[in-house]
Design an enzyme around this catalytic site. Structure first.
Site: not given
Ligand code: AOF
Ligand code: ZN
Length: 341
Positions: A49, A51, A166, A194, A198, A271, A273, A277, A279
């Site tokens: 993640h 952080e 188009s 489409t 196209d 994307e 026609g 679009n 519907s």
């Molecule tokens: C992310 N990236 O930077 C943050 C997330 O399965 P995991 O461990 O990757 O957890 C996914 C969940 O973690 C995600 O649904 C969200 O709620 C939380 N935060 N997820 O992929 C990140 N900070």
């Molecule tokens: Zn996290």
């Protein structure tokens, strides 16, 4: 302290990730004197993640007493990765600045950080952060695929002449932007009409063709690259085909979009026609409307939304224009439907 500045940076960092089905997240870390010492982002589902990415780049201790800025509430659960709140607490961060609360019910990071005595400032650039993760929010809250629609029209709202000509309504710069937009979506979706009219190649990893009668030639350009799925009403042995129920003479879009979600396609860009679009409007979460300063002709020219007959203007669908951008000589309007629709 100008947290908005750092939150903007988090959003920019977050955009570098290709994270579906996970959210896009960026993070900046400041030391106890407010100097930026690290930053990071979430690259891909299953990887660190944002952080953790930012904190692991700095030596333990340097961040003691520091501030962590992140566009999404830090997670507090074991998913594919460990809880970010554990690492934030362990590192002695004293303040966490958050853009938006997580919509994932498993996450209660704010509460856990506060209990650990960390100051939490929430809601910095909340709207921008929510827009950034609009796909994730829709997926989590509604368990549905996010549907976006892109179209390119003339000043009189036409996408082609009566003969179907188009190419090209919009300029090269607008068409380049379309390529950027496509990259933000898990898949693109178009219709047999489409493909037949196209013969576009529509470069993308995953392409969806709605072809009720299986009229398209599987040697068309769209089938030459990426993974292609064809929704059709006919029985077929071709493994690309997905048998789909018909409603009012058309493929049932409710079925199509829920099938996409089941397939793990979290967002799709339509994307096509005017008929498709029209519907799709009912399902559209967002519209990218390019407008070229050209006027075509009379009513025999094709309109970009073949939607429905109405008698009173109050019955029209209403949208909010979120942004107007120049792709000279054309413009791009990004619109969201207003919930009263
Ligand atoms: C992310 N990236 O930077 C943050 C997330 O399965 P995991 O461990 O990757 O957890 C996914 C969940 O973690 C995600 O649904 C969200 O709620 C939380 N935060 N997820 O992929 C990140 N900070
Ligand atoms: Zn996290």
């Amino acid at each position: 302290m100008d947290y908005e500045h750092y939150m903007k940076k988090c959003i920019e960092l977050a955009r570098n990730g290709k994270t579906s089905p996970n959210p896009m997240v960026g993070c900046v870390v400041l030391d106890k004197d407010g100097r930026e010492i690290s930053s990071g982002f979430h690259r891909k589902c299953g990887e660190n993640h944002a952080e953790r990415d930012a904190l692991l780049k700095i030596k333990n201790g340097e961040d003691f007493g520091g501030t962590l800025i992140v566009n999404l509430e830090p997670c507090s659960h074991w998913g594919k990765t460990p809880p970010c709140t554990d690492l934030i607490i362990e590192r002695g961060i004293k303040r966490v600045v958050i853009g938006m609360k997580d919509v994932n019910p498993k996450v209660s990071g704010i509460e856990i950080l506060k209990k650990a005595g960390i100051e939490v400032i929430d809601g910095v650039l909340k709207e921008e952060c929510e827009r950034l993760n609009e796909v994730f929010i829709k997926n989590m809250k509604e368990k549905k695929t996010f549907v976006a629609l892109k179209t390119a029209v003339t000043l009189d709202g036409k996408i082609a002449t009566a003969q179907g000509s188009s190419k090209w309504i919009t300029s090269e710069s607008a068409r380049n932007e379309v390529k950027n937009i496509r990259k933000r979506y898990d898949a693109i979706l178009t219709s047999s009409s489409t493909v037949i009219a196209d013969n576009p190649s529509m470069e993308h990893e995953i392409k969806i063709v709605l072809d009720r009668e299986l009229k398209t030639d599987f040697n068309s350009k769209i089938y030459k690259s990426g993974k292609v799925y064809v929704f059709c009403a006919k029985n077929s042995d071709d493994e690309r085909c997905i048998k789909t129920p018909v409603k009012d003479g058309k493929l049932d879009l409710e079925f199509v979009f829920s099938k996409l979600y089941e397939m793990g396609i979290m967002s799709v860009l339509v994307e096509s026609g005017g008929i498709l679009n029209g519907s799709v409007l009912k399902f559209a979460d967002k519209i990218y409307q390019f407008i070229a300063p050209k006027i075509t002709g009379d009513n025999s020219c094709k309109s970009c939304y073949d939607f429905r007959k109405i008698t009173d203007i109050n019955e029209s669908l209403k949208f909010e224009i979120a942004s107007v951008e120049n792709f000279s000589p054309d413009i791009l309007l990004t619109c969201y439907p207003i919930s009263e629709n």
